[in-house]
Design an enzyme around this catalytic site. Structure first.
Site, PDB file in Angstrom:
ATOM      1  N   LYS A   1       0.837  -1.193   0.000  1.00 19.27           N
ATOM      2  CA  LYS A   1       0.000   0.000   0.000  1.00 19.27           C
ATOM      3  C   LYS A   1       0.876   1.250   0.000  1.00 19.27           C
ATOM      4  O   LYS A   1       1.918   1.289   0.668  1.00 19.27           O
ATOM      5  CB  LYS A   1      -0.907  -0.024   1.231  1.00 19.27           C
ATOM      6  CG  LYS A   1      -1.954   1.069   1.292  1.00 19.27           C
ATOM      7  CD  LYS A   1      -2.865   0.848   2.499  1.00 19.27           C
ATOM      8  CE  LYS A   1      -3.941   1.909   2.597  1.00 19.27           C
ATOM      9  NZ  LYS A   1      -4.848   1.656   3.750  1.00 19.27           N
TER      10      LYS A   1
ATOM     11  N   SER B   1      -9.365   2.401   2.408  1.00 24.94           N
ATOM     12  CA  SER B   1      -8.298   3.081   1.703  1.00 24.94           C
ATOM     13  C   SER B   1      -7.299   2.128   1.034  1.00 24.94           C
ATOM     14  O   SER B   1      -6.436   2.564   0.285  1.00 24.94           O
ATOM     15  CB  SER B   1      -7.554   4.016   2.656  1.00 24.94           C
ATOM     16  OG  SER B   1      -6.934   3.281   3.707  1.00 24.94           O
TER      17      SER B   1
ATOM     18  N   SER C   1     -10.442   0.104   6.304  1.00 22.88           N
ATOM     19  CA  SER C   1      -9.650   0.254   5.079  1.00 22.88           C
ATOM     20  C   SER C   1      -9.121  -1.049   4.487  1.00 22.88           C
ATOM     21  O   SER C   1      -8.684  -1.069   3.342  1.00 22.88           O
ATOM     22  CB  SER C   1      -8.480   1.214   5.325  1.00 22.88           C
ATOM     23  OG  SER C   1      -8.964   2.527   5.466  1.00 22.88           O
TER      24      SER C   1
END
Length: 473
Positions: free
Chosen positions: A83, A158, A182
């Site tokens: 990420k 996210s 997320s």
């Protein structure tokens, strides 16, 4: 499905076994995934930084090490993506922000180090909203990431880029983080599996506030078995994290099979009355018989979450000020408004509000802990909505109910965050429009392995995750 694409939709567990057995080389596996990225990524924008040449060099080195009889880690030769909030040494890390558009860290986060030590090969970075704020993946640096099941829809966030990369076969494993959903929400929106581990299960050594227990790092995969393998590498004590759980991650490589007869489940498809799209409620309800078929005792029950919003939003505002307040002061007018609002809310807090939030959260934890002495698991929707149009920054209304903020529609996820219990999102089918929906299972405090066991049983009984997006290759 061509041979290259077939490799890309093998499970991580099967890929690791095939490489170890010599049926596939790390180079063949890497070439297939890089080809898949080249084919599919332009349509969805999930991978935002790619180190293709370095990844191929690492794959060659992995094959040479294997040929020389060197010890192989559990993720040997597997491509992974990180990420874009996660520090990666020598690999651009932007946090989805113009402020860090060209930032290249000189150290890696512990979660990255552990993957690489286990033999995984870092391919690149996955897209995320600016500093991970909000469950819609878009930013000023790279733009939006699209849902592969419907390119006009959001992938959530996210960890949105991670979920899309998995769903489309670009990587077999991808890491992420979860504060208010997320890892869980994008897993739900993309028909993959995302785990919010127990706080401290995956240590964090580089955070500004080491006592933060809202945000956790964790794994995402296409199957629960792969998720467990991935977690086995991420988990384990590290003295630099004051919240780290003692022990190693080895337990997560144990077989996930379990007799669930007599296991008690608290069932609440509306989580005690939250506004939730009817199609989502119906899809959760349809799975009740699956758990009953596994031998579980399923009862309509839900803890009292009335304190969760005040506790979670207060502590979230505090964390935004702690982590990003100074950055906002140094770069006025750059951060998106939703982040600015969170920081300002943090600055407006007084000590009484902060103390009250901590007390409320403690009370909530104990209430849920007591509730779960009667039930081993709770089942809720992961998200209150199905994937929404990509032009929409966040959900403003569900049915007749207007949302109070850009995260109000994520209460089904952040209520669980506030309890500090582990939770997993597992695919549970598709809407009439073909959009994925995830089911959220919550386990007892620190009982991550049991949570993986029941998620695995549900997955095996339903096989929803076997359906891949019809995206052009």
């Amino acid at each position: 499905m061509g041979n290259s694409e077939a490799i890309c939709y093998m499970t991580a567990t099967a890929l690791a076994d095939a490489i170890r057995a010599g049926d596939l080389s790390a180079r063949e596996v890497m070439q297939a995934h890089l080809a898949r990225i080249e084919q599919v990524n332009p349509q969805v924008n999930a991978m935002v930084t790619l180190h293709a040449e370095q990844a191929m060099q690492a794959a060659l080195a992995a094959d040479e090490a294997q040929a020389q009889g060197k010890a192989l880690g559990p993720l040997h030769g597997l491509p992974v993506a990180h990420k874009d909030l996660t520090l990666t040494k020598g690999m651009r890390t932007t946090f989805g922000s113009k402020i860090h558009e060209h930032f290249i860290p000189d150290q890696s986060a512990l979660i990255v180090e552990r993957q690489q030590q286990a033999g995984a090969i870092s391919v690149g970075k996955t897209n995320t909203p600016e500093f991970g704020a909000g469950s819609q993946t878009f930013n000023e640096v790279f733009g939006a990431t699209r849902n592969p099941y419907d390119l006009s829809r959001t992938c959530g966030g996210s960890s949105g880029g991670a979920a899309v990369a998995l769903a489309t076969g670009m990587v077999p494993l991808a890491d992420g983080s979860d504060m208010f959903g997320s890892l869980r929400c994008p897993a739900s929106f993309n028909n993959v599996v995302g785990l919010r581990p127990s706080v401290g299960r995956v240590p964090r050594s580089l955070t500004l506030d080491g006592w933060d227990s809202l945000a956790v790092d964790g794994p995402m995969a296409r199957t629960v078995q792969d998720l467990a393998l991935y977690l086995s590498v991420m988990a384990g004590f590290d003295a630099r994290d004051p919240l780290a759980i003692a022990g190693t991650g080895a337990q997560f490589r144990e077989p996930l099979g379990r007799d669930l007869k007599g296991v008690r489940i608290a069932w609440s498809p509306t989580m005690g009355g939250l506004p939730i799209e009817p199609q989502v409620v119906q899809m959760i309800e349809a799975q009740r018989s699956v758990f009953e078929g596994l031998g579980c005792i399923v009862e309509d029950a839900c803890p009292d979450f009335s304190d969760a919003t005040e506790a979670a939003l207060t502590l979230r505002a505090y964390q935004f000020q702690a982590n990003l307040g100074e950055l906002m002061d140094r770069h006025p007018g750059v951060l998106k408004q939703t982040i600015v609002s969170n920081i300002e809310a943090g600055r407006a807090l007084d000590i009484t509000q902060l103390a009250r939030a901590r007390v409320l959260r403690t009370r909530l934890f104990r209430q849920v802990h007591d509730f779960m002495s009667r039930y081993e698991f709770m089942v809720f929707p992961t998200s209150q909505v199905a994937p929404f149009p990509i032009e929409q920054e966040y959900v403003t209304q569900i049915g007749d109910v207007k949302m109070d903020s850009y995260i109000d529609w994520m209460r089904s996820a952040y209520y669980v965050t506030a309890t500090a219990h582990p939770a997993i999102s597992v695919p549970c089918g598709f809407t009439a429009q073909g959009l994925p929906v995830g089911l959220q299972i919550v386990g007892r405090h620190q009982a991550d392995f049991a949570l993986l066991q029941i998620a695995h049983a549900f997955e095996q009984a339903t096989q929803f995750g076997q359906q891949h997006p019809p995206i052009a290759g």
